[in-house]
Motif scaffolding. Sequence first.
Motif, PDB file in Angstrom:
ATOM      1  N   ARG B   6       9.992   5.770-108.922  1.00  0.00           N
ATOM      2  CA  ARG B   6      10.963   4.681-109.068  1.00  0.00           C
ATOM      3  C   ARG B   6      10.265   3.395-109.499  1.00  0.00           C
ATOM      4  O   ARG B   6       9.068   3.212-109.224  1.00  0.00           O
ATOM      5  CB  ARG B   6      11.699   4.463-107.740  1.00  0.00           C
ATOM      6  N   GLN B   7      11.045   2.467-110.124  1.00  0.00           N
ATOM      7  CA  GLN B   7      10.453   1.206-110.608  1.00  0.00           C
ATOM      8  C   GLN B   7       9.933   0.354-109.457  1.00  0.00           C
ATOM      9  O   GLN B   7       8.940  -0.341-109.558  1.00  0.00           O
ATOM     10  CB  GLN B   7      11.507   0.428-111.403  1.00  0.00           C
ATOM     11  N   ARG B   8      10.642   0.450-108.319  1.00  0.00           N
ATOM     12  CA  ARG B   8      10.220  -0.355-107.160  1.00  0.00           C
ATOM     13  C   ARG B   8       8.971   0.229-106.496  1.00  0.00           C
ATOM     14  O   ARG B   8       8.439  -0.319-105.560  1.00  0.00           O
ATOM     15  CB  ARG B   8      11.357  -0.394-106.139  1.00  0.00           C
ATOM     16  N   GLY B   9       8.561   1.390-106.990  1.00  0.00           N
ATOM     17  CA  GLY B   9       7.413   2.060-106.377  1.00  0.00           C
ATOM     18  C   GLY B   9       7.907   3.147-105.436  1.00  0.00           C
ATOM     19  O   GLY B   9       9.071   3.201-105.079  1.00  0.00           O
ATOM     20  N   GLY B  10       7.012   4.039-105.057  1.00  0.00           N
ATOM     21  CA  GLY B  10       7.417   5.144-104.190  1.00  0.00           C
ATOM     22  C   GLY B  10       7.965   6.329-104.972  1.00  0.00           C
ATOM     23  O   GLY B  10       8.235   6.218-106.170  1.00  0.00           O
ATOM     24  N   ARG B  11       8.075   7.394-104.276  1.00  0.00           N
ATOM     25  CA  ARG B  11       8.545   8.618-104.936  1.00  0.00           C
ATOM     26  C   ARG B  11       9.861   9.068-104.313  1.00  0.00           C
ATOM     27  O   ARG B  11      10.099   8.846-103.115  1.00  0.00           O
ATOM     28  CB  ARG B  11       7.501   9.720-104.774  1.00  0.00           C
ATOM     29  N   TYR B  12      10.679   9.687-105.138  1.00  0.00           N
ATOM     30  CA  TYR B  12      11.990  10.117-104.694  1.00  0.00           C
ATOM     31  C   TYR B  12      12.129  11.601-105.012  1.00  0.00           C
ATOM     32  O   TYR B  12      11.955  12.013-106.157  1.00  0.00           O
ATOM     33  CB  TYR B  12      13.050   9.302-105.436  1.00  0.00           C
ATOM     34  N   TYR B  13      12.455  12.400-104.006  1.00  0.00           N
ATOM     35  CA  TYR B  13      12.525  13.849-104.244  1.00  0.00           C
ATOM     36  C   TYR B  13      13.929  14.266-104.695  1.00  0.00           C
ATOM     37  O   TYR B  13      14.917  13.901-104.050  1.00  0.00           O
ATOM     38  CB  TYR B  13      12.156  14.621-102.973  1.00  0.00           C
ATOM     39  N   THR B  14      13.975  14.969-105.797  1.00  0.00           N
ATOM     40  CA  THR B  14      15.270  15.472-106.297  1.00  0.00           C
ATOM     41  C   THR B  14      15.155  16.962-106.572  1.00  0.00           C
ATOM     42  O   THR B  14      14.051  17.472-106.784  1.00  0.00           O
ATOM     43  CB  THR B  14      15.663  14.804-107.631  1.00  0.00           C
ATOM     44  N   ARG B  15      16.268  17.617-106.549  1.00  0.00           N
ATOM     45  CA  ARG B  15      16.240  19.026-106.978  1.00  0.00           C
ATOM     46  C   ARG B  15      17.479  19.317-107.810  1.00  0.00           C
ATOM     47  O   ARG B  15      18.535  18.732-107.579  1.00  0.00           O
ATOM     48  CB  ARG B  15      16.110  19.980-105.800  1.00  0.00           C
ATOM     49  N   THR B  16      17.274  20.234-108.762  1.00  0.00           N
ATOM     50  CA  THR B  16      18.381  20.566-109.665  1.00  0.00           C
ATOM     51  C   THR B  16      18.839  21.981-109.374  1.00  0.00           C
ATOM     52  O   THR B  16      18.014  22.880-109.201  1.00  0.00           O
ATOM     53  CB  THR B  16      17.892  20.484-111.119  1.00  0.00           C
ATOM     54  N   ARG B  17      20.116  22.169-109.289  1.00  0.00           N
ATOM     55  CA  ARG B  17      20.626  23.547-109.114  1.00  0.00           C
ATOM     56  C   ARG B  17      21.864  23.738-109.967  1.00  0.00           C
ATOM     57  O   ARG B  17      22.495  22.762-110.376  1.00  0.00           O
ATOM     58  CB  ARG B  17      20.877  23.863-107.644  1.00  0.00           C
ATOM     59  N   ARG B  18      22.119  25.014-110.210  1.00  0.00           N
ATOM     60  CA  ARG B  18      23.232  25.325-111.085  1.00  0.00           C
ATOM     61  C   ARG B  18      24.453  25.659-110.237  1.00  0.00           C
ATOM     62  O   ARG B  18      24.378  26.511-109.349  1.00  0.00           O
ATOM     63  CB  ARG B  18      22.868  26.531-111.954  1.00  0.00           C
ATOM     64  N   VAL B  19      25.537  24.981-110.484  1.00  0.00           N
ATOM     65  CA  VAL B  19      26.777  25.293-109.774  1.00  0.00           C
ATOM     66  C   VAL B  19      27.755  25.837-110.812  1.00  0.00           C
ATOM     67  O   VAL B  19      28.276  25.084-111.637  1.00  0.00           O
ATOM     68  CB  VAL B  19      27.367  24.040-109.087  1.00  0.00           C
ATOM     69  N   ILE B  24      23.457  20.589-111.701  1.00  0.00           N
ATOM     70  CA  ILE B  24      23.628  19.272-111.079  1.00  0.00           C
ATOM     71  C   ILE B  24      22.350  18.868-110.371  1.00  0.00           C
ATOM     72  O   ILE B  24      21.629  19.708-109.841  1.00  0.00           O
ATOM     73  CB  ILE B  24      24.814  19.234-110.091  1.00  0.00           C
ATOM     74  N   ARG B  25      22.068  17.558-110.423  1.00  0.00           N
ATOM     75  CA  ARG B  25      20.862  17.060-109.770  1.00  0.00           C
ATOM     76  C   ARG B  25      21.243  16.498-108.406  1.00  0.00           C
ATOM     77  O   ARG B  25      22.176  15.714-108.285  1.00  0.00           O
ATOM     78  CB  ARG B  25      20.204  15.989-110.627  1.00  0.00           C
ATOM     79  N   GLU B  26      20.478  16.949-107.429  1.00  0.00           N
ATOM     80  CA  GLU B  26      20.768  16.546-106.056  1.00  0.00           C
ATOM     81  C   GLU B  26      19.656  15.588-105.609  1.00  0.00           C
ATOM     82  O   GLU B  26      18.477  15.932-105.747  1.00  0.00           O
ATOM     83  CB  GLU B  26      20.754  17.814-105.193  1.00  0.00           C
ATOM     84  N   TYR B  27      20.002  14.415-105.132  1.00  0.00           N
ATOM     85  CA  TYR B  27      18.992  13.435-104.694  1.00  0.00           C
ATOM     86  C   TYR B  27      18.763  13.594-103.214  1.00  0.00           C
ATOM     87  O   TYR B  27      19.664  13.385-102.412  1.00  0.00           O
ATOM     88  CB  TYR B  27      19.455  12.026-105.061  1.00  0.00           C
ATOM     89  N   VAL B  28      17.566  14.004-102.860  1.00  0.00           N
ATOM     90  CA  VAL B  28      17.291  14.325-101.447  1.00  0.00           C
ATOM     91  C   VAL B  28      16.818  13.084-100.684  1.00  0.00           C
ATOM     92  O   VAL B  28      17.353  12.749 -99.640  1.00  0.00           O
ATOM     93  CB  VAL B  28      16.251  15.456-101.335  1.00  0.00           C
ATOM     94  N   LEU B  33      10.876  13.281 -94.541  1.00  0.00           N
ATOM     95  CA  LEU B  33      11.938  14.277 -94.656  1.00  0.00           C
ATOM     96  C   LEU B  33      11.916  14.932 -96.042  1.00  0.00           C
ATOM     97  O   LEU B  33      12.004  16.157 -96.177  1.00  0.00           O
ATOM     98  CB  LEU B  33      13.297  13.614 -94.416  1.00  0.00           C
ATOM     99  N   ALA B  34      11.731  14.070 -97.062  1.00  0.00           N
ATOM    100  CA  ALA B  34      11.692  14.576 -98.434  1.00  0.00           C
ATOM    101  C   ALA B  34      10.487  15.500 -98.627  1.00  0.00           C
ATOM    102  O   ALA B  34      10.587  16.543 -99.293  1.00  0.00           O
ATOM    103  CB  ALA B  34      11.625  13.422 -99.416  1.00  0.00           C
ATOM    104  N   GLU B  35       9.339  15.119 -98.040  1.00  0.00           N
ATOM    105  CA  GLU B  35       8.128  15.965 -98.118  1.00  0.00           C
ATOM    106  C   GLU B  35       8.415  17.341 -97.528  1.00  0.00           C
ATOM    107  O   GLU B  35       8.034  18.373 -98.086  1.00  0.00           O
ATOM    108  CB  GLU B  35       6.974  15.323 -97.328  1.00  0.00           C
ATOM    109  N   LEU B  36       9.099  17.322 -96.396  1.00  0.00           N
ATOM    110  CA  LEU B  36       9.408  18.556 -95.685  1.00  0.00           C
ATOM    111  C   LEU B  36      10.342  19.451 -96.523  1.00  0.00           C
ATOM    112  O   LEU B  36      10.110  20.658 -96.660  1.00  0.00           O
ATOM    113  CB  LEU B  36      10.096  18.202 -94.361  1.00  0.00           C
ATOM    114  N   VAL B  37      11.349  18.812 -97.079  1.00  0.00           N
ATOM    115  CA  VAL B  37      12.303  19.567 -97.905  1.00  0.00           C
ATOM    116  C   VAL B  37      11.596  20.131 -99.138  1.00  0.00           C
ATOM    117  O   VAL B  37      11.819  21.279 -99.528  1.00  0.00           O
ATOM    118  CB  VAL B  37      13.502  18.667 -98.321  1.00  0.00           C
TER     119      VAL B  37
END
Lengths: 183, 109
Positions: B6-19, B24-28, B33-37
Amino acid sequence: MACKLKCADSERHQALALLLRAQDGDRAVLPELRETLDGSPRLVEIYGDLARNAQRAFVDMLAGKDLVVQEAAMRKVDQIRSQVAGPCPSPLEAILADRIALCWVHMQYADSMFVQNLAKGDASYRLRSYLQNRQDRCHRRLLSAVRALAQVRRLLRPSVAQVNITTGDQMNVAEVGPPSVRD
Amino acid sequence: MGWEKRQRGGRYYTRTRRVGGPRIREYVGTGQLAELVAEYDAEDRRDRQEQHRADSERIAQADCTDALVALLCECAEGSMGAQLEAAGYHLHHRGEWRRKHGMQTQVCG
């Protein structure tokens, strides 16, 4: 007597060594192998009957280490083959009966694999659908084998002359041959 | 599937799945918690790859045995065809064996 036994023993060992080398793909033994096979129809019967070997392989895979199932299943395959072939089959009928027995055991194997994977419960959709398609293929192949034998019996059967002799002077003769077109 | 910066710094975990059809992209989220997922997802992916590999092996083995049966069936079919042709039949439209009218059948079976 002892010398004769010794000679027979050494001949057997030589033949065995030859077969082992041939099975390893050693082409140098080919002339000698051909000579041995020419002189031994039994060896040709054992190694050359590919349909029988395939049937045996399927039965082994089906039964695993269980010798009772192995032997019983092999007898069942033999029974099916002889029932289908009939009392005195022509060489072609024998080949087609062999094919039916092979397709039958192959279908049993496909069925058992499908059921085993279904019973496990953890089989993937991909594997399950593959196994189901395989069952269908085996079934179709068996039906086609049965149809081929029936076709051969109908088309290549010898013509039979039907003779009706009545009490008077009349005698009717009709020849019953194979049909010209398959329906 | 993965980590976005992200621009503000830090990482954001996302995953994509097919429905159904579309993906669709799911923002976790971020943080532990994100590391664990992400770890759980990676393990799940490894399991699925392993399963796929095992299935492929089994399918290849089954194909191999089927090919042998198919070969023997082809040989039998070939013998049958040769014998029928010798007896005066021909394969009509790759479906049925027919005999020419008036032709005497030779039984050599």
